[in-house]
Design an enzyme around this catalytic site. Structure first.
Site, PDB file in Angstrom:
ATOM      1  N   ALA A   1     -10.560   2.326   6.911  1.00 38.04           N
ATOM      2  CA  ALA A   1     -11.100   2.219   5.555  1.00 38.04           C
ATOM      3  C   ALA A   1     -12.034   1.027   5.355  1.00 38.04           C
ATOM      4  CB  ALA A   1      -9.950   2.131   4.561  1.00 38.04           C
TER       5      ALA A   1
ATOM      6  N   ASN B   1      -3.084  -1.655   6.515  1.00 38.09           N
ATOM      7  CA  ASN B   1      -3.643  -1.513   7.870  1.00 38.09           C
ATOM      8  C   ASN B   1      -4.974  -2.246   7.980  1.00 38.09           C
ATOM      9  OD1 ASN B   1      -1.830   0.460   9.427  1.00 38.09           O
ATOM     10  ND2 ASN B   1      -2.011   1.369   7.403  1.00 38.09           N
TER      11      ASN B   1
ATOM     12  N   HIS C   1     -11.809  -2.988  -0.835  1.00 37.78           N
ATOM     13  CA  HIS C   1     -11.476  -3.926   0.241  1.00 37.78           C
ATOM     14  C   HIS C   1     -12.570  -4.986   0.286  1.00 37.78           C
ATOM     15  CE1 HIS C   1      -8.439  -1.132   1.589  1.00 37.78           C
ATOM     16  NE2 HIS C   1      -9.341  -0.165   1.541  1.00 37.78           N
TER      17      HIS C   1
HETATM   18  N1  NAI Z   1      -6.662   1.877   9.294  1.00 36.04           N
HETATM   19  C1  NAI Z   1      -6.822   2.268   8.041  1.00 36.04           C
HETATM   20  O1  NAI Z   1      -7.784   1.873   7.358  1.00 36.04           O
HETATM   21  C2  NAI Z   1      -5.846   3.211   7.446  1.00 36.04           C
HETATM   22  C3  NAI Z   1      -4.737   3.613   8.143  1.00 36.04           C
HETATM   23  N2  NAI Z   1      -3.859   4.513   7.602  1.00 36.04           N
HETATM   24  C4  NAI Z   1      -2.690   4.897   8.405  1.00 36.04           C
HETATM   25  O2  NAI Z   1      -2.727   6.303   8.572  1.00 36.04           O
HETATM   26  C5  NAI Z   1      -1.427   6.843   8.336  1.00 36.04           C
HETATM   27  C6  NAI Z   1      -1.539   8.287   7.883  1.00 36.04           C
HETATM   28  O3  NAI Z   1      -2.228   8.337   6.641  1.00 36.04           O
HETATM   29  P1  NAI Z   1      -2.223   9.680   5.768  1.00 36.04           P
HETATM   30  O4  NAI Z   1      -2.697  10.824   6.577  1.00 36.04           O
HETATM   31  O5  NAI Z   1      -2.928   9.343   4.514  1.00 36.04           O
HETATM   32  O6  NAI Z   1      -0.664   9.831   5.475  1.00 36.04           O
HETATM   33  P2  NAI Z   1       0.159  11.167   5.111  1.00 36.04           P
HETATM   34  O7  NAI Z   1       1.494  10.685   4.681  1.00 36.04           O
HETATM   35  O8  NAI Z   1      -0.630  12.037   4.213  1.00 36.04           O
HETATM   36  O9  NAI Z   1       0.286  11.918   6.516  1.00 36.04           O
HETATM   37  C7  NAI Z   1       0.986  11.415   7.610  1.00 36.04           C
HETATM   38  C8  NAI Z   1       1.541  12.601   8.383  1.00 36.04           C
HETATM   39  O10 NAI Z   1       2.032  12.132   9.636  1.00 36.04           O
HETATM   40  C9  NAI Z   1       3.333  12.672   9.837  1.00 36.04           C
HETATM   41  N3  NAI Z   1       4.096  11.729  10.656  1.00 36.04           N
HETATM   42  C10 NAI Z   1       4.662  10.574  10.277  1.00 36.04           C
HETATM   43  N4  NAI Z   1       5.275   9.980  11.325  1.00 36.04           N
HETATM   44  C11 NAI Z   1       5.086  10.805  12.378  1.00 36.04           C
HETATM   45  C12 NAI Z   1       5.487  10.749  13.730  1.00 36.04           C
HETATM   46  N5  NAI Z   1       6.219   9.724  14.195  1.00 36.04           N
HETATM   47  N6  NAI Z   1       5.112  11.763  14.547  1.00 36.04           N
HETATM   48  C13 NAI Z   1       4.384  12.797  14.094  1.00 36.04           C
HETATM   49  N7  NAI Z   1       3.980  12.909  12.805  1.00 36.04           N
HETATM   50  C14 NAI Z   1       4.335  11.916  11.970  1.00 36.04           C
HETATM   51  C15 NAI Z   1       3.929  12.856   8.450  1.00 36.04           C
HETATM   52  O11 NAI Z   1       4.948  13.833   8.466  1.00 36.04           O
HETATM   53  C16 NAI Z   1       2.700  13.291   7.650  1.00 36.04           C
HETATM   54  O12 NAI Z   1       2.498  14.682   7.715  1.00 36.04           O
HETATM   55  C17 NAI Z   1      -0.822   5.873   7.295  1.00 36.04           C
HETATM   56  O13 NAI Z   1       0.587   5.887   7.345  1.00 36.04           O
HETATM   57  C18 NAI Z   1      -1.371   4.545   7.727  1.00 36.04           C
HETATM   58  O14 NAI Z   1      -0.515   3.948   8.696  1.00 36.04           O
HETATM   59  C19 NAI Z   1      -4.060   5.048   6.369  1.00 36.04           C
HETATM   60  C20 NAI Z   1      -5.148   4.666   5.634  1.00 36.04           C
HETATM   61  C21 NAI Z   1      -6.118   3.696   6.100  1.00 36.04           C
HETATM   62  O1  OAA Z   2      -7.179   3.613   3.015  1.00 36.09           O
HETATM   63  C1  OAA Z   2      -7.264   2.470   2.573  1.00 36.09           C
HETATM   64  O2  OAA Z   2      -7.965   2.164   1.589  1.00 36.09           O
HETATM   65  C2  OAA Z   2      -6.623   1.335   3.296  1.00 36.09           C
HETATM   66  C3  OAA Z   2      -5.210   1.474   3.577  1.00 36.09           C
HETATM   67  O3  OAA Z   2      -4.513   2.325   3.086  1.00 36.09           O
HETATM   68  C4  OAA Z   2      -4.628   0.497   4.491  1.00 36.09           C
HETATM   69  O4  OAA Z   2      -5.210  -0.586   4.680  1.00 36.09           O
HETATM   70  O5  OAA Z   2      -3.568   0.792   5.035  1.00 36.09           O
END
Ligand code: NAI
Ligand code: OAA
Length: 267
Positions: free
Chosen positions: A124, A190, A220
């Site tokens: 992000a 994150n 951010h």
């Molecule tokens: N680097 C960045 O800027 C960002 C990173 N993220 C990370 O991405 C992750 C996912 O985000 P979203 O898709 O929005 O969340 P979400 O909750 O919509 O989807 C996550 C999916 O992964 C599945 N899941 C969870 N643990 C699992 C595992 N151990 N093995 C297999 N599947 C698993 C869940 O059941 C769910 O379907 C967040 O938890 C966060 O850690 C999210 C937003 C920004």
């Molecule tokens: O998606 C975003 O805006 C950032 C986020 O959730 C994170 O830093 O984990």
């Protein structure tokens, strides 16, 4: 054509699959879902022309070109570490997981044994290239503020700091190190971890998190100072409808990174 395995198929995963559906060079063959959620994930993929196969673990004989994690912190231990040992290159969005003491070293050791690499995706945020280049000359300070609508802090420790349904102005819900932010807010900090790993480290990067009932964006903002000079950036991300905690740019960051592996010129 690159054969990709995706871990997690929630808000980010489904949106990435939609963008890749007609891509001639990138193909997601397998999606790894949490045990018990396979039927739900299959349902989410029902409208795809050629939906990926949904599994709960990578088959022992599978050798994808890339594995991309879009699941959450626990998936790093569960799926990324074993894949690295098997020599599969991994791309990670749940960068905050690396705030756990010793995990960076374990990932490096697993990648070395598998003779492969780990890529931490910007997700992000932007400007990671400049921050990480600035680090070469020496950084003095990196300050990050993450501001999201109040609803994005639901089911987090922010609920113990204020009443998210009642606040009528921007409220600071956390001040401290990036390591602590990533531990307390695994789905919201994150970016704090990514900036730290590119810059001054998890213990010296100062983080402020804000719940803002007047905002519709995930904002951010960071400022860096060092031998290179100074640099600040503000990114106003639109949240995904399927998950207000997550910005749409995270999806595009995954698609860009995968494309860079497939295309002759990477940018
Ligand atoms: N680097 C960045 O800027 C960002 C990173 N993220 C990370 O991405 C992750 C996912 O985000 P979203 O898709 O929005 O969340 P979400 O909750 O919509 O989807 C996550 C999916 O992964 C599945 N899941 C969870 N643990 C699992 C595992 N151990 N093995 C297999 N599947 C698993 C869940 O059941 C769910 O379907 C967040 O938890 C966060 O850690 C999210 C937003 C920004
Ligand atoms: O998606 C975003 O805006 C950032 C986020 O959730 C994170 O830093 O984990």
């Amino acid at each position: 054509m690159l054969n990709i395995t995706m871990i997690g198929c929630g808000a980010i995963g489904v949106a990435v699959l939609e963008l890749l559906e007609n891509d001639a060079q990138l193909r997601v063959e397998h999606v790894i879902a949490s045990a018990g959620s396979e039927a739900l994930v299959q349902q989410r993929l029902a409208s795809f022309k050629r939906p990926p196969q949904v599994l709960t673990a990578l088959p022992a004989d599978a050798r994808p070109d890339l594995l991309v994690e879009c699941a959450g912190h626990k998936a790093i231990e569960e799926h990324v570490l074993p894949a690295l040992e098997r020599g599969i290159a991994c791309l990670i969005v749940s960068v905050g997981a690396l705030s756990e003491l010793g995990l960076v070293e374990r990932l490096e050791a697993a990648a070395a044994r598998g003779n492969t690499r780990i890529e931490l995706l910007p997700g992000a945020i932007g400007g990671i290239d400049a921050l990480s280049a600035a680090k070469v000359g020496g950084l003095d300070s990196v300050d990050y503020t993450g501001r999201k609508p109040a609803r994005a802090w639901k089911n987090t420790p922010a609920e113990e700091v204020c009443n998210l349904d009642a606040i009528d102005q921007a409220t600071v819900i956390f001040e401290g190190s990036a390591r602590e932010a990533a531990r307390l807010y695994p789905k919201n900090a994150n970016v704090a971890a990514t900036l730290s790993l590119a810059g001054l480290g998890l213990d010296r990067t100062r983080v402020t998190l804000i719940a803002d009932p007047l905002s519709e964006e995930n904002v951010h903002h960071f400022e860096a100072r060092g031998a290179f000079g100074g640099f600040e950036m503000s990114l106003r991300g639109k949240p995904l409808q399927a998950n207000p905690k997550t910005s749409a740019l995270t999806v595009y960051s995954v698609v860009r990174a995968l494309g860079n592996h497939a295309h002759a010129i990477s940018i």
